[in-house]
Scaffold this active site. Structure first.
Site, short mmCIF file in Angstrom:
data_model
loop_
_atom_site.label_atom_id
_atom_site.label_comp_id
_atom_site.label_asym_id
_atom_site.label_seq_id
_atom_site.Cartn_x
_atom_site.Cartn_y
_atom_site.Cartn_z
N HIS A 62 0.82 -1.21 0.00
CA HIS A 62 0.00 0.00 0.00
C HIS A 62 0.85 1.26 0.00
O HIS A 62 0.47 2.27 -0.61
CB HIS A 62 -0.94 -0.04 1.21
CG HIS A 62 -1.83 -1.24 1.20
ND1 HIS A 62 -2.96 -1.32 0.43
CD2 HIS A 62 -1.73 -2.44 1.84
CE1 HIS A 62 -3.53 -2.50 0.59
NE2 HIS A 62 -2.80 -3.20 1.44
N ASP A 68 2.82 6.43 -5.28
CA ASP A 68 2.80 6.65 -6.74
C ASP A 68 1.84 7.81 -7.00
O ASP A 68 0.63 7.63 -7.11
CB ASP A 68 2.33 5.38 -7.44
CG ASP A 68 2.29 5.53 -8.96
OD1 ASP A 68 2.41 6.66 -9.46
OD2 ASP A 68 2.13 4.49 -9.65
N ARG A 71 -0.56 7.77 -10.05
CA ARG A 71 -1.75 6.94 -9.79
C ARG A 71 -2.73 7.63 -8.86
O ARG A 71 -3.92 7.80 -9.16
CB ARG A 71 -1.32 5.61 -9.19
CG ARG A 71 -2.43 4.82 -8.51
CD ARG A 71 -1.82 3.81 -7.54
NE ARG A 71 -2.82 3.01 -6.85
CZ ARG A 71 -3.37 3.31 -5.68
NH1 ARG A 71 -3.04 4.44 -5.08
NH2 ARG A 71 -4.25 2.51 -5.11
N GLY A 95 -12.16 -3.48 -3.42
CA GLY A 95 -10.76 -3.65 -3.06
C GLY A 95 -10.19 -2.35 -2.52
O GLY A 95 -9.23 -1.81 -3.07
N GLU A 117 -13.04 -4.83 1.26
CA GLU A 117 -11.64 -5.27 1.21
C GLU A 117 -11.54 -6.67 1.79
O GLU A 117 -11.98 -6.93 2.91
CB GLU A 117 -10.76 -4.31 2.00
CG GLU A 117 -9.31 -4.73 2.16
CD GLU A 117 -8.62 -4.96 0.82
OE1 GLU A 117 -7.90 -5.98 0.70
OE2 GLU A 117 -8.80 -4.14 -0.11
N GLU A 146 -17.65 -10.54 -4.07
CA GLU A 146 -18.56 -11.59 -4.54
C GLU A 146 -19.40 -12.20 -3.41
O GLU A 146 -20.41 -12.85 -3.67
CB GLU A 146 -17.76 -12.71 -5.24
CG GLU A 146 -17.12 -12.30 -6.54
CD GLU A 146 -15.75 -11.66 -6.37
OE1 GLU A 146 -15.08 -11.44 -7.39
OE2 GLU A 146 -15.35 -11.36 -5.20
N GLU A 160 -9.25 0.39 -7.97
CA GLU A 160 -7.93 0.38 -8.60
C GLU A 160 -7.60 -1.09 -8.83
O GLU A 160 -6.97 -1.74 -8.01
CB GLU A 160 -6.89 1.06 -7.71
CG GLU A 160 -5.62 1.44 -8.45
CD GLU A 160 -4.60 0.32 -8.50
OE1 GLU A 160 -4.81 -0.65 -9.27
OE2 GLU A 160 -3.59 0.41 -7.79
N GLU A 169 -3.25 -10.42 -12.08
CA GLU A 169 -4.01 -10.51 -10.82
C GLU A 169 -5.48 -10.77 -11.06
O GLU A 169 -6.20 -11.21 -10.15
CB GLU A 169 -3.87 -9.26 -9.94
CG GLU A 169 -2.46 -8.99 -9.48
CD GLU A 169 -2.39 -7.78 -8.57
OE1 GLU A 169 -3.31 -7.58 -7.75
OE2 GLU A 169 -1.41 -7.03 -8.69
N HIS A 339 4.43 3.00 -10.48
CA HIS A 339 4.88 1.75 -9.86
C HIS A 339 4.55 0.53 -10.72
O HIS A 339 5.09 -0.55 -10.50
CB HIS A 339 4.24 1.59 -8.46
CG HIS A 339 2.80 1.23 -8.49
ND1 HIS A 339 1.80 2.14 -8.74
CD2 HIS A 339 2.17 0.05 -8.32
CE1 HIS A 339 0.63 1.54 -8.70
NE2 HIS A 339 0.83 0.27 -8.46
#
Length: 395
Positions: A62, A68, A71, A95, A117, A146, A160, A169, A339
């Site tokens: 994180h 970054d 971003r 997330g 999360e 989900e 993100e 991923e 990054h």
């Protein structure tokens, strides 16, 4: 300090830990695209997810993302740009990590933000929300998107989700799931569009430092190690920063994704053909991949970029969009480094090309059967009588 495997210049130094450090490379003669040879069971998929989410409990991940500024500033700008769609509305952050985007949305006037999360960092995210006096607006939910139940449909989804080479991923399917289940008709998705690019690259310093180095080591002929060095350099994608001077042709579009309409089925395997002309006399050491994302509303132009678009038009479109009232996050070699860096597929041996020489072939990017969060890459390249076929996996 970041974990040791996140530092240095290894072939797969990532911003996020390897999802399976024990995964062996493909055996000689075996295409990585074949996966593990067996369909993963529900238990194995659950274990893959456990390892994946556990990696995001590490604060170093994180720290790298938040530091970054390209971003983080892009997301903050996008939220403020679309503030009229966020103010007084319900937002779902898929997330959420530390919850920074959820806090941005709450401060932009969101009525409620569901910050979902799956990793243990959700505990700290909840504390961050309380420390910033936003507990009445931001609801942190520890779990996979989900699996969670929300009290209502949402007006905005923010996430993100981008990994290396955009798709590593495989977090995008979670965003699409949330879109189909929780987003109101006409709702906003941030980012809204993403484009993956590729181009042949030259990088003599990298090749000389990793391969030619062994020809003369302190006056000792160690060229017996050159074949191993070539294999090591080219067997896995490399995550590193290159500059515009390393790119020897205009880029080709691998895939353009409209998050309002993209489907899970499309995500499983992406194939495109490319045909470019070298802009210089140079050796091709490999192919570079990078991406850009846009933050548009559902009624705004999707800037759909067909794969057969003239390369010059791609760049002109990008520059025109950057000058318009559009928020754009780019990881291109000519732009400010991020990054994500760039993903490079090195060839075992360089291919010399002349200026204006045609380089053509195809590339397929697909989810691994071994683990859906991994990527299999199949690359074909033909130029000047040379043909190269390369298979590799991002694990």
């Amino acid at each position: 300090m970041l974990p040791s495997h996140l530092n240095g210049h290894s072939p797969l130094a990532r911003r996020r830990p390897r999802l399976s450090a024990a995964s062996p490379p493909a055996a000689a003669g075996e295409s990585p695209a074949a996966g593990a040879g067996a369909t993963p069971t529900a238990d194995s998929l659950e274990e893959h997810d456990r390892i994946y989410f556990q990696s995001y409990s590490h604060i170093g991940i994180h720290e790298a993302m938040i530091k970054d500024r390209v971003r983080t500033d892009a997301y903050h700008s996008a939220i403020m740009h679309h503030q009229k769609f966020i103010e007084g509305k319900v937002v779902l952050d898929v997330g959420c990590g530390t919850g920074i985007l959820s806090v941005f949305c709450a401060r932009a006037g969101a009525k409620r933000v569901y910050a979902v999360e799956a990793s243990e960092i959700a505990i700290q995210a909840c504390e961050i929300v309380k420390a910033n006096n936003l507990s009445d607006k931001v609801v942190v939910i520890h779990g996979r998107v989900e699996d969670v139940d929300l009290e209502e449909k949402v007006d905005v989804i923010i996430s993100e989700w981008m990994g290396y080479m955009l798709l590593y991923e495989s977090m995008l399917p979670s965003v699409l799931f949330a879109r189909d289940k929780w987003l109101k008709p006409g709702g906003l998705i941030l980012p809204s569009h993403a484009t993956l690019f590729m181009a042949p690259i030259t990088n003599p310093e990298r090749y000389e430092g990793s391969v030619d180095f062994w020809c003369d080591v302190y006056g000792i002929d160690m060229s017996a190690l050159v074949p191993l060095a070539k294999k090591f350099t080219s067997e896995e994608p490399s995550i590193e920063t290159i500059g515009g001077e390393n790119v020897i042709s205009w880029p080709s579009v691998v895939k353009h994704i409209d998050c309002y309409n993209f489907t899970l089925e499309e995500f499983k395997s992406i194939t495109t053909k490319y045909k470019v002309s070298s802009m210089m006399l140079a050796p091709i050491h490999g192919f570079g991949f990078w991406f850009e994302v846009e933050f548009n509303g559902p009624q705004e132009s999707s800037h759909n970029i067909p794969s057969n678009l003239n390369p010059l038009e791609i760049i002109q479109n990008k520059r025109r969009r950057s000058s318009e009232d559009t928020v754009l996050l780019s990881t291109a070699p000519e732009d400010e480094p991020t990054h994500w860096q760039q993903t490079i597929l090195y060839l075992p041996d360089p291919i010399e090309v002349k200026q204006d020489q045609t380089v053509e072939g195809s590339v397929t990017v697909s989810q691994s059967k071994e683990n859906p969060r991994f990527l299999n890459i199949h690359l074909e390249c033909s130029t000047g009588g040379h043909t190269v076929v390369k298979d590799c996996a991002m694990r």
